[in-house]
Every structure is written in C-alpha cells, then in structure tokens.
Enzyme design. Structure first.
Site, PDB file in Angstrom:
ATOM      1  N   PHE A   1      28.284 -26.848  22.396  1.00 20.90           N
ATOM      2  CA  PHE A   1      28.327 -26.095  21.142  1.00 20.90           C
ATOM      3  C   PHE A   1      28.845 -26.990  20.015  1.00 20.90           C
ATOM      4  O   PHE A   1      29.808 -26.668  19.329  1.00 20.90           O
ATOM      5  CB  PHE A   1      29.204 -24.841  21.304  1.00 20.90           C
ATOM      6  CG  PHE A   1      28.932 -23.783  20.262  1.00 20.90           C
ATOM      7  CD1 PHE A   1      27.653 -23.540  19.800  1.00 20.90           C
ATOM      8  CD2 PHE A   1      29.961 -23.023  19.723  1.00 20.90           C
ATOM      9  CE1 PHE A   1      27.392 -22.581  18.844  1.00 20.90           C
ATOM     10  CE2 PHE A   1      29.727 -22.045  18.759  1.00 20.90           C
ATOM     11  CZ  PHE A   1      28.434 -21.838  18.319  1.00 20.90           C
ATOM     12  N   PRO A   2      28.197 -28.145  19.771  1.00 16.50           N
ATOM     13  CA  PRO A   2      28.724 -29.137  18.826  1.00 16.50           C
ATOM     14  C   PRO A   2      28.681 -28.703  17.372  1.00 16.50           C
ATOM     15  O   PRO A   2      29.274 -29.338  16.517  1.00 16.50           O
ATOM     16  CB  PRO A   2      27.822 -30.353  19.053  1.00 16.50           C
ATOM     17  CG  PRO A   2      26.567 -29.805  19.633  1.00 16.50           C
ATOM     18  CD  PRO A   2      26.962 -28.607  20.432  1.00 16.50           C
ATOM     19  N   LEU A   3      27.988 -27.595  17.079  1.00 18.00           N
ATOM     20  CA  LEU A   3      27.885 -27.173  15.682  1.00 18.00           C
ATOM     21  C   LEU A   3      28.857 -26.050  15.338  1.00 18.00           C
ATOM     22  O   LEU A   3      28.953 -25.640  14.189  1.00 18.00           O
ATOM     23  CB  LEU A   3      26.438 -26.722  15.390  1.00 18.00           C
ATOM     24  CG  LEU A   3      26.071 -26.495  13.930  1.00 18.00           C
ATOM     25  CD1 LEU A   3      26.389 -27.716  13.091  1.00 18.00           C
ATOM     26  CD2 LEU A   3      24.614 -26.123  13.794  1.00 18.00           C
ATOM     27  N   GLY A   4      29.583 -25.529  16.311  1.00 11.90           N
ATOM     28  CA  GLY A   4      30.482 -24.391  16.075  1.00 11.90           C
ATOM     29  C   GLY A   4      31.252 -24.547  14.773  1.00 11.90           C
ATOM     30  O   GLY A   4      31.941 -25.534  14.578  1.00 11.90           O
TER      31      GLY A   4
ATOM     32  N   TYR B   1      20.879 -22.085  34.554  1.00 16.62           N
ATOM     33  CA  TYR B   1      20.067 -21.900  33.348  1.00 16.62           C
ATOM     34  C   TYR B   1      18.682 -21.414  33.772  1.00 16.62           C
ATOM     35  O   TYR B   1      17.846 -22.176  34.239  1.00 16.62           O
ATOM     36  CB  TYR B   1      19.951 -23.198  32.536  1.00 16.62           C
ATOM     37  CG  TYR B   1      21.267 -23.752  32.025  1.00 16.62           C
ATOM     38  CD1 TYR B   1      22.427 -22.975  31.992  1.00 16.62           C
ATOM     39  CD2 TYR B   1      21.360 -25.058  31.559  1.00 16.62           C
ATOM     40  CE1 TYR B   1      23.629 -23.487  31.511  1.00 16.62           C
ATOM     41  CE2 TYR B   1      22.554 -25.582  31.078  1.00 16.62           C
ATOM     42  CZ  TYR B   1      23.676 -24.788  31.062  1.00 16.62           C
ATOM     43  OH  TYR B   1      24.861 -25.309  30.596  1.00 16.62           O
TER      44      TYR B   1
HETATM   45  N1  LIG Z   1      29.369 -26.449  30.234  1.00 21.41           N
HETATM   46  C1  LIG Z   1      29.158 -25.280  29.688  1.00 21.41           C
HETATM   47  O1  LIG Z   1      29.807 -24.285  30.040  1.00 21.41           O
HETATM   48  C2  LIG Z   1      28.113 -25.156  28.637  1.00 21.41           C
HETATM   49  C3  LIG Z   1      28.033 -23.995  27.854  1.00 21.41           C
HETATM   50  C4  LIG Z   1      27.038 -23.919  26.873  1.00 21.41           C
HETATM   51  C5  LIG Z   1      26.181 -24.987  26.695  1.00 21.41           C
HETATM   52  N2  LIG Z   1      26.263 -26.092  27.490  1.00 21.41           N
HETATM   53  C6  LIG Z   1      25.367 -27.250  27.332  1.00 21.41           C
HETATM   54  O2  LIG Z   1      25.502 -27.736  26.025  1.00 21.41           O
HETATM   55  C7  LIG Z   1      24.245 -27.807  25.386  1.00 21.41           C
HETATM   56  C8  LIG Z   1      24.436 -27.552  23.904  1.00 21.41           C
HETATM   57  O3  LIG Z   1      25.071 -26.288  23.692  1.00 21.41           O
HETATM   58  P1  LIG Z   1      24.385 -25.043  22.955  1.00 21.41           P
HETATM   59  O4  LIG Z   1      22.914 -25.061  23.183  1.00 21.41           O
HETATM   60  O5  LIG Z   1      25.148 -23.827  23.278  1.00 21.41           O
HETATM   61  O6  LIG Z   1      24.761 -25.276  21.499  1.00 21.41           O
HETATM   62  P2  LIG Z   1      24.201 -26.158  20.357  1.00 21.41           P
HETATM   63  O7  LIG Z   1      23.485 -27.311  20.891  1.00 21.41           O
HETATM   64  O8  LIG Z   1      25.368 -26.370  19.499  1.00 21.41           O
HETATM   65  O9  LIG Z   1      23.274 -25.154  19.577  1.00 21.41           O
HETATM   66  C9  LIG Z   1      22.024 -24.849  19.931  1.00 21.41           C
HETATM   67  C10 LIG Z   1      21.516 -23.852  18.868  1.00 21.41           C
HETATM   68  O10 LIG Z   1      21.415 -24.515  17.641  1.00 21.41           O
HETATM   69  C11 LIG Z   1      20.069 -24.489  17.197  1.00 21.41           C
HETATM   70  N3  LIG Z   1      19.754 -25.825  16.680  1.00 21.41           N
HETATM   71  C12 LIG Z   1      19.740 -26.990  17.352  1.00 21.41           C
HETATM   72  N4  LIG Z   1      19.396 -28.004  16.545  1.00 21.41           N
HETATM   73  C13 LIG Z   1      19.194 -27.469  15.315  1.00 21.41           C
HETATM   74  C14 LIG Z   1      18.824 -27.989  14.054  1.00 21.41           C
HETATM   75  N5  LIG Z   1      18.604 -29.289  13.898  1.00 21.41           N
HETATM   76  N6  LIG Z   1      18.726 -27.139  13.027  1.00 21.41           N
HETATM   77  C15 LIG Z   1      18.959 -25.819  13.163  1.00 21.41           C
HETATM   78  N7  LIG Z   1      19.319 -25.254  14.338  1.00 21.41           N
HETATM   79  C16 LIG Z   1      19.430 -26.075  15.401  1.00 21.41           C
HETATM   80  C17 LIG Z   1      19.232 -24.127  18.370  1.00 21.41           C
HETATM   81  O11 LIG Z   1      18.141 -23.321  18.011  1.00 21.41           O
HETATM   82  P3  LIG Z   1      16.621 -23.871  18.053  1.00 21.41           P
HETATM   83  O12 LIG Z   1      16.195 -23.792  19.474  1.00 21.41           O
HETATM   84  O13 LIG Z   1      15.902 -22.919  17.170  1.00 21.41           O
HETATM   85  O14 LIG Z   1      16.641 -25.248  17.523  1.00 21.41           O
HETATM   86  C18 LIG Z   1      20.192 -23.314  19.202  1.00 21.41           C
HETATM   87  O15 LIG Z   1      20.169 -21.977  18.830  1.00 21.41           O
HETATM   88  C19 LIG Z   1      23.401 -26.772  26.127  1.00 21.41           C
HETATM   89  O16 LIG Z   1      22.042 -27.019  26.000  1.00 21.41           O
HETATM   90  C20 LIG Z   1      23.891 -26.920  27.538  1.00 21.41           C
HETATM   91  O17 LIG Z   1      23.217 -28.000  28.173  1.00 21.41           O
HETATM   92  C21 LIG Z   1      27.230 -26.176  28.432  1.00 21.41           C
END
Ligand SMILES: NC(=O)c1ccc[n+]([C@@H]2O[C@H](COP(=O)([O-])OP(=O)(O)OC[C@H]3O[C@@H](n4cnc5c(N)ncnc54)[C@H](OP(=O)(O)O)[C@@H]3O)[C@@H](O)[C@H]2O)c1
Length: 292
Positions: A213-216, A68
């Site tokens: 990606f918990p919001l997918g 990252y």
């Molecule tokens: N193991 C793997 O291969 C892998 C792959 C991807 C991710 N990850 C890990 O999983 C974590 C979470 O995944 P992710 O970041 O892809 O997805 P996520 O947590 O589902 O989504 C993050 C996105 O949602 C937005 N968001 C978050 N909270 C919000 C809210 N309350 N209201 C509106 N929008 C909101 C964020 O934008 P804002 O910044 O504008 O809030 C960001 O664009 C990552 O940080 C990483 O540590 C692991």
C-alpha cells in the site's frame, strides 16, 4: 518520459540474502484478481498483458500469494510468463484461508503451510519457490512452529529463501534464530510510517523491506504530495514511490495495478529523484497511523 527509457533498473538493485539480486522496483500482482481479491480478473487477456509488460519494463521481482484469488494470481503469473525469463524472482506467501470475497482467515499451521507450498509449486510450475513469505503470523498457532515448518521446507529444497510479512521486530528476531530471513513486507508509505523502525532494522540487518500500500495518504498528505508532484512534473503516485526509494536502500516497493498505463507510470518513478527538501516535506506530513 519517453516510454523507451522507462525501466525498473533505474531504481538500482537489492540483494536477497546475497543470493538473488533484483531491481528495486517490483510489481505486486494482487490487483490481478476479481473484486475482493476473489476469482479471476475482469479481463483475463489484459491481466496477462500487464504481467508481460512489467517484465518488458525491467521488473524482475513479482509479489503474489496463494490467497490472491485464491490461486488465480499464481496461475495467471505462470500463464503469462512461464517459462520464466532468467533472473525473474517470484515471491509468494502462505498463511491465510479464503472463505469468500474480501474474507481472510488465519491458518499458519504446519499442515496448512506444507499444503500451501505444494500448491504454490504446482501453480507457479517451479521445483523450488524463490522467496516464500509467511503472509502473517497466526494468533492461535505457535510462531516458532510456523517458522520451523518453513525452515524444513527450505531444507527439503522446496523453498530457496524464507521471508516474513506483517511482523514486528520481535517476530523477525525470533524467526532469524530458526531460519535465515531475507525480507519483510509490511504496510508502509510516506504518510503511514508505523513500521519506520522495521525499515531501519532491515537496512541495518541487510534485509529487504517491501512496503505494501505504498500510496496510502490522508488529505493533508495528499495536498503536500500534489504540490511536490506539480513541482517535479510528475504524478502523485510517482512522488510517493520516489520517496520510498529514497527512504532506504533496503526498500523494494511493489506498486500494484491492473492497467498498463498505470504500470508504466509507476515504473517511470524508478528514475525520479526528489530533492532533500521535498523528501523532508513529505516525511513531515501527519501520519495515518500513530508512530511507535
Ligand atoms: N503482505 C500483505 O499483507 C499485503 C497486503 C496488501 C497488498 N500486498 C501486496 O502489495 C501490493 C501492493 O499493494 P496494493 O495493491 O494494496 O496497493 P497499491 O499498490 O498501493 O495500490 C493499488 C491501487 O492503486 C491503483 N493504482 C496503481 N497505480 C496507479 C497509478 N499510477 N495511478 C492511479 N492509480 C493507481 C490501482 O488501481 P488500478 O488497477 O486501476 O491501477 C489499485 O487500486 C499488492 O499487489 C500485493 O502484492 C501485500
């Protein structure tokens, strides 16, 4: 909800291999980088503030990876939080190279993993990494060789606990023959349940399951989510997180954000309880990915 009462502890706790215990709502730090998970965040000070606020809100599990930024994310965590408060668990990962923004190339060779662990130790300023996850199996490297390397690094005291990401049950079972595994991190949400059977496997085997990606959600899923959110007086993301927390005691969501406002909203979901009917309605939405 009153900001003073928002705390990740409301989600309960989860144990990593009976050794480390954390609140069941963590923080994914990946978003605290530049676009394409590349380079520094747009606002360095704001990124540090998000990490510090996460800890104030009771979060004691932070997920990161050497890829990252690359490197930027681990450096930011150390800058914001070192010396680390007691009980804070930082889980990092290795197994990717980053040739450029948005580009990811596999490298889980033993040589790369050894180098990656040394780099993470330095950037996180620790003598031992709490939880080290193989980011993803490398299609052209023996999976056993990658896991044997992590087992050796654990034996050498550089890693406390070993974990996996983006894996099948076969991977988990093969890995467990080589080294104890404490958690699995795969893509998962109420509308994206390809890895349902891994969640069940983790619960049965007392491993943590860390959904990324918990919001997918698709359009229909979005409509159901909005209806439940309205009934609960909560936001859709809070409902999606509450669904995950209810799905399994093995579940440790790590919603990522670069905004304090969103962080507070996400952590507030730790105390949101869905009714059985709401839970089932969300579980029944069309899936983004075919179930196995
Ligand atoms: N193991 C793997 O291969 C892998 C792959 C991807 C991710 N990850 C890990 O999983 C974590 C979470 O995944 P992710 O970041 O892809 O997805 P996520 O947590 O589902 O989504 C993050 C996105 O949602 C937005 N968001 C978050 N909270 C919000 C809210 N309350 N209201 C509106 N929008 C909101 C964020 O934008 P804002 O910044 O504008 O809030 C960001 O664009 C990552 O940080 C990483 O540590 C692991």
């Amino acid at each position: 909800m009153d900001k003073k009462t928002i705390n990740a502890a409301s989600a309960g706790t989860i144990s990593f291999g009976g050794e480390l215990s954390v609140h069941r709502l963590g923080f994914g730090a990946m978003r605290l980088t530049g676009d394409g998970v590349w380079g520094p965040p747009k606002n360095h000070k704001a990124a540090l503030a998000v990490l510090r606020r996460a800890v104030e809100l009771g979060i004691n599990f932070i997920d990161t990876a050497d890829s990252y930024g690359p490197y930027v994310n681990e450096e930011l965590i150390a800058e914001a939080l070192f010396p680390y408060p007691a009980g804070l668990v930082i889980a990092t990962k290795g197994g990717w190279n980053r040739p450029g923004p948005g580009q990811w190339t596999h490298d889980a060779t033993p040589a790369h993993l050894r180098q990656a662990v040394e780099g993470s130790l330095k950037r996180l300023r620790v003598d031992r990494i709490d939880v080290y996850q193989l980011h993803i199996p490398d299609p052209v490297v023996s999976f056993d060789a990658s896991m044997e390397t992590l087992a050796q690094l654990r034996e050498a005291g550089k890693i406390r606990l070993v974990a996996l990401s983006n894996v099948t049950q076969e991977h988990i079972e093969r890995a467990r023959k080589i080294v104890p595994i404490v958690s699995v991190q795969n893509r998962y949400s109420f509308a994206d349940r390809e890895w349902d059977y891994i969640v069940d496997y983790c619960e049965r085997s007392r491993l943590g399951f860390i959904p990324w990606f918990p919001l997918g959600a698709g359009k229909v899923a979005g409509d159901v989510l909005n209806a439940v959110a309205q009934a609960q007086g909560a936001s859709p993301i809070q409902v999606a997180l509450a669904w995950l927390l209810r799905r399994s005691s093995a579940m440790l969501p790590i919603p990522g954000t670069s905004s304090i406002e969103h962080l507070e909203e996400n952590v507030a979901a730790a105390s949101l309880r869905l009714t059985q009917e709401e839970y089932e309605k969300l579980a029944g939405v069309p899936q983004l990915v075919e179930s196995r």
